[in-house]
Design a protein around this motif. Structure first.
Motif, PDB file in Angstrom:
ATOM      1  N   ILE A 127       0.842  -1.209   0.000  1.00 25.87           N
ATOM      2  CA  ILE A 127       0.000   0.000   0.000  1.00 25.87           C
ATOM      3  C   ILE A 127       0.868   1.246   0.000  1.00 25.87           C
ATOM      4  N   VAL A 128       1.878   1.260   0.852  1.00 26.31           N
ATOM      5  CA  VAL A 128       2.764   2.426   0.945  1.00 26.31           C
ATOM      6  C   VAL A 128       3.581   2.579  -0.330  1.00 26.31           C
ATOM      7  N   TYR A 129       4.062   1.482  -0.875  1.00 23.06           N
ATOM      8  CA  TYR A 129       4.934   1.524  -2.051  1.00 23.06           C
ATOM      9  C   TYR A 129       4.204   2.091  -3.270  1.00 23.06           C
ATOM     10  N   TYR A 130       2.961   1.689  -3.496  1.00 30.37           N
ATOM     11  CA  TYR A 130       2.220   2.129  -4.677  1.00 30.37           C
ATOM     12  C   TYR A 130       1.339   3.339  -4.419  1.00 30.37           C
ATOM     13  N   CYS A 131       1.378   3.893  -3.232  1.00 32.63           N
ATOM     14  CA  CYS A 131       0.517   5.015  -2.867  1.00 32.63           C
ATOM     15  C   CYS A 131       0.725   6.220  -3.784  1.00 32.63           C
ATOM     16  N   LYS A 132       1.960   6.549  -4.069  1.00 29.85           N
ATOM     17  CA  LYS A 132       2.246   7.725  -4.894  1.00 29.85           C
ATOM     18  C   LYS A 132       1.670   7.571  -6.300  1.00 29.85           C
ATOM     19  N   ASP A 133       1.870   6.402  -6.913  1.00 25.92           N
ATOM     20  CA  ASP A 133       1.341   6.175  -8.268  1.00 25.92           C
ATOM     21  C   ASP A 133      -0.188   6.219  -8.296  1.00 25.92           C
ATOM     22  N   VAL A 134      -0.812   5.596  -7.307  1.00 20.09           N
ATOM     23  CA  VAL A 134      -2.279   5.571  -7.273  1.00 20.09           C
ATOM     24  C   VAL A 134      -2.825   6.972  -7.044  1.00 20.09           C
ATOM     25  N   TRP A 135      -2.216   7.707  -6.121  1.00 19.86           N
ATOM     26  CA  TRP A 135      -2.674   9.066  -5.842  1.00 19.86           C
ATOM     27  C   TRP A 135      -2.513   9.943  -7.081  1.00 19.86           C
ATOM     28  N   LEU A 136      -1.396   9.817  -7.767  1.00 19.71           N
ATOM     29  CA  LEU A 136      -1.157  10.604  -8.978  1.00 19.71           C
ATOM     30  C   LEU A 136      -2.161  10.245 -10.063  1.00 19.71           C
ATOM     31  N   TYR A 137      -2.465   8.969 -10.204  1.00 23.34           N
ATOM     32  CA  TYR A 137      -3.433   8.538 -11.212  1.00 23.34           C
ATOM     33  C   TYR A 137      -4.834   9.054 -10.898  1.00 23.34           C
ATOM     34  N   LEU A 138      -5.222   9.024  -9.638  1.00 20.20           N
ATOM     35  CA  LEU A 138      -6.579   9.422  -9.266  1.00 20.20           C
ATOM     36  C   LEU A 138      -6.781  10.927  -9.271  1.00 20.20           C
ATOM     37  N   THR A 139      -5.741  11.700  -9.004  1.00 19.77           N
ATOM     38  CA  THR A 139      -5.900  13.151  -8.879  1.00 19.77           C
ATOM     39  C   THR A 139      -5.393  13.939 -10.079  1.00 19.77           C
ATOM     40  N   LYS A 141      -4.979  15.597 -13.642  1.00 19.34           N
ATOM     41  CA  LYS A 141      -5.818  15.995 -14.770  1.00 19.34           C
ATOM     42  C   LYS A 141      -4.972  16.196 -16.020  1.00 19.34           C
ATOM     43  N   ASP A 142      -3.664  16.166 -15.851  1.00 20.08           N
ATOM     44  CA  ASP A 142      -2.736  16.382 -16.956  1.00 20.08           C
ATOM     45  C   ASP A 142      -2.218  15.033 -17.448  1.00 20.08           C
ATOM     46  N   VAL A 143      -2.303  14.808 -18.756  1.00 16.58           N
ATOM     47  CA  VAL A 143      -1.866  13.557 -19.349  1.00 16.58           C
ATOM     48  C   VAL A 143      -0.353  13.389 -19.228  1.00 16.58           C
ATOM     49  N   ALA A 144       0.375  14.504 -19.261  1.00 12.71           N
ATOM     50  CA  ALA A 144       1.840  14.443 -19.164  1.00 12.71           C
ATOM     51  C   ALA A 144       2.286  13.904 -17.806  1.00 12.71           C
ATOM     52  N   GLU A 145       1.541  14.188 -16.750  1.00 10.32           N
ATOM     53  CA  GLU A 145       1.885  13.673 -15.427  1.00 10.32           C
ATOM     54  C   GLU A 145       1.676  12.162 -15.339  1.00 10.32           C
ATOM     55  N   LEU A 146       0.717  11.644 -16.118  1.00 11.72           N
ATOM     56  CA  LEU A 146       0.410  10.220 -16.071  1.00 11.72           C
ATOM     57  C   LEU A 146       1.505   9.379 -16.725  1.00 11.72           C
ATOM     58  N   GLU A 147       2.407  10.010 -17.462  1.00 12.61           N
ATOM     59  CA  GLU A 147       3.502   9.268 -18.078  1.00 12.61           C
ATOM     60  C   GLU A 147       4.507   8.780 -17.042  1.00 12.61           C
ATOM     61  N   HIS A 148       4.507   9.376 -15.857  1.00 15.80           N
ATOM     62  CA  HIS A 148       5.435   8.981 -14.798  1.00 15.80           C
ATOM     63  C   HIS A 148       4.948   7.760 -14.022  1.00 15.80           C
ATOM     64  N   ILE A 149       3.720   7.347 -14.298  1.00 12.37           N
ATOM     65  CA  ILE A 149       3.145   6.182 -13.617  1.00 12.37           C
ATOM     66  C   ILE A 149       3.565   4.914 -14.354  1.00 12.37           C
ATOM     67  N   HIS A 150       3.769   3.850 -13.604  1.00 13.30           N
ATOM     68  CA  HIS A 150       4.094   2.553 -14.187  1.00 13.30           C
ATOM     69  C   HIS A 150       2.809   1.934 -14.734  1.00 13.30           C
ATOM     70  N   TRP A 151       2.815   1.573 -16.016  1.00 15.69           N
ATOM     71  CA  TRP A 151       1.650   0.991 -16.679  1.00 15.69           C
ATOM     72  C   TRP A 151       1.956  -0.450 -17.061  1.00 15.69           C
ATOM     73  N   TRP A 152       0.923  -1.293 -17.055  1.00 13.58           N
ATOM     74  CA  TRP A 152       1.059  -2.665 -17.539  1.00 13.58           C
ATOM     75  C   TRP A 152      -0.212  -3.027 -18.295  1.00 13.58           C
ATOM     76  N   GLN A 153      -0.049  -3.400 -19.549  1.00 12.36           N
ATOM     77  CA  GLN A 153      -1.159  -3.780 -20.430  1.00 12.36           C
ATOM     78  C   GLN A 153      -2.231  -2.688 -20.516  1.00 12.36           C
ATOM     79  N   GLY A 154      -1.820  -1.435 -20.425  1.00 14.71           N
ATOM     80  CA  GLY A 154      -2.745  -0.316 -20.535  1.00 14.71           C
ATOM     81  C   GLY A 154      -3.435   0.064 -19.234  1.00 14.71           C
ATOM     82  N   TYR A 155      -3.086  -0.581 -18.132  1.00 16.34           N
ATOM     83  CA  TYR A 155      -3.684  -0.285 -16.836  1.00 16.34           C
ATOM     84  C   TYR A 155      -2.613   0.243 -15.885  1.00 16.34           C
ATOM     85  N   PRO A 156      -2.987   1.143 -14.985  1.00 21.31           N
ATOM     86  CA  PRO A 156      -2.002   1.603 -13.995  1.00 21.31           C
ATOM     87  C   PRO A 156      -1.656   0.453 -13.047  1.00 21.31           C
ATOM     88  N   TYR A 157      -0.372   0.158 -12.967  1.00 21.31           N
ATOM     89  CA  TYR A 157       0.117  -1.005 -12.221  1.00 21.31           C
ATOM     90  C   TYR A 157      -0.217  -0.909 -10.731  1.00 21.31           C
TER      91      TYR A 157
END
Length: 195
Positions: A127-139, A141-157
């Protein structure tokens, strides 16, 4: 036993003797009910384990120098240590099943401690390890920020892991609840024997 024709009903067998019939003690009813429910929780724990094993299969096969093209094409991310530690919680479930069979309080207490150590603590780390990615994905609004998230098969990991963690936390919570009820029922049985 059915009888034909007119029959005589002995006194006390017409249903009015219900106050004198034997009843099952409450702790035995609680024990039977919680044993059944804990077995279901352990079954769901096994299902989650096989899901985790499928995720870890690419890494396990790599360590064994076995190449399977279909698995390699999935590009499954490398596992973290908490995933392997969580898998150890499956071994603890055998302790719980043995405690159910023999009504052993000590074994059930060891099962509870094992689920906390090998079940909850690795999930908390996840939970702690993936908290930053999940929070960034949920909050975000900029597509450029979502590029920093780890993706797998088109879904946020991280979000996929949160779904697994949510299911695991629920299974472990109910396992601990039913185990605690069993411990209380078995201890009350022992206290009544002592009296």
């Amino acid at each position: 036993m059915a009888t034909k024709g007119l029959s005589y009903t002995p006194m006390g067998t017409d249903g009015t003797d219900h106050a004198y019939r034997q009843r099952i003690a409450a702790q035995y009813q609680i024990s039977a009910l919680n044993k059944s429910r804990l077995k279901y929780c352990i079954f769901f724990h096994y299902l989650l384990f096989f899901g985790m094993l499928a995720k870890l299969s690419a890494d396990i096969l790599d360590r064994l120098d076995i190449f399977v093209l279909e698995i390699e094409e999935l590009s499954i991310p490398q596992p973290l240590w908490w995933e392997y530690i969580w898998c150890l919680s499956l071994l603890v479930s055998f302790l719980g099943l043995a405690a159910i069979r023999r009504n052993r309080v000590k074994s059930m207490q060891q099962y509870v401690i094992g689920i906390i150590l090998f079940g909850y603590l690795p999930l908390l780390y996840g939970i702690v390890y993936y908290c930053k990615d999940v929070w960034l994905y949920l909050t975000s609004k900029d597509v450029a920020e979502l590029e920093h998230i780890h993706w797998w098969q088109g879904y946020p990991y991280g979000l996929l892991w949160y779904a697994f963690i949510l299911l695991s936390v629920q299974v472990h919570f109910f396992s601990l609840y039913f185990a605690w009820n069993l411990i209380a029922a078995w201890k009350s049985r022992g206290m009544r024997k002592a009296e």
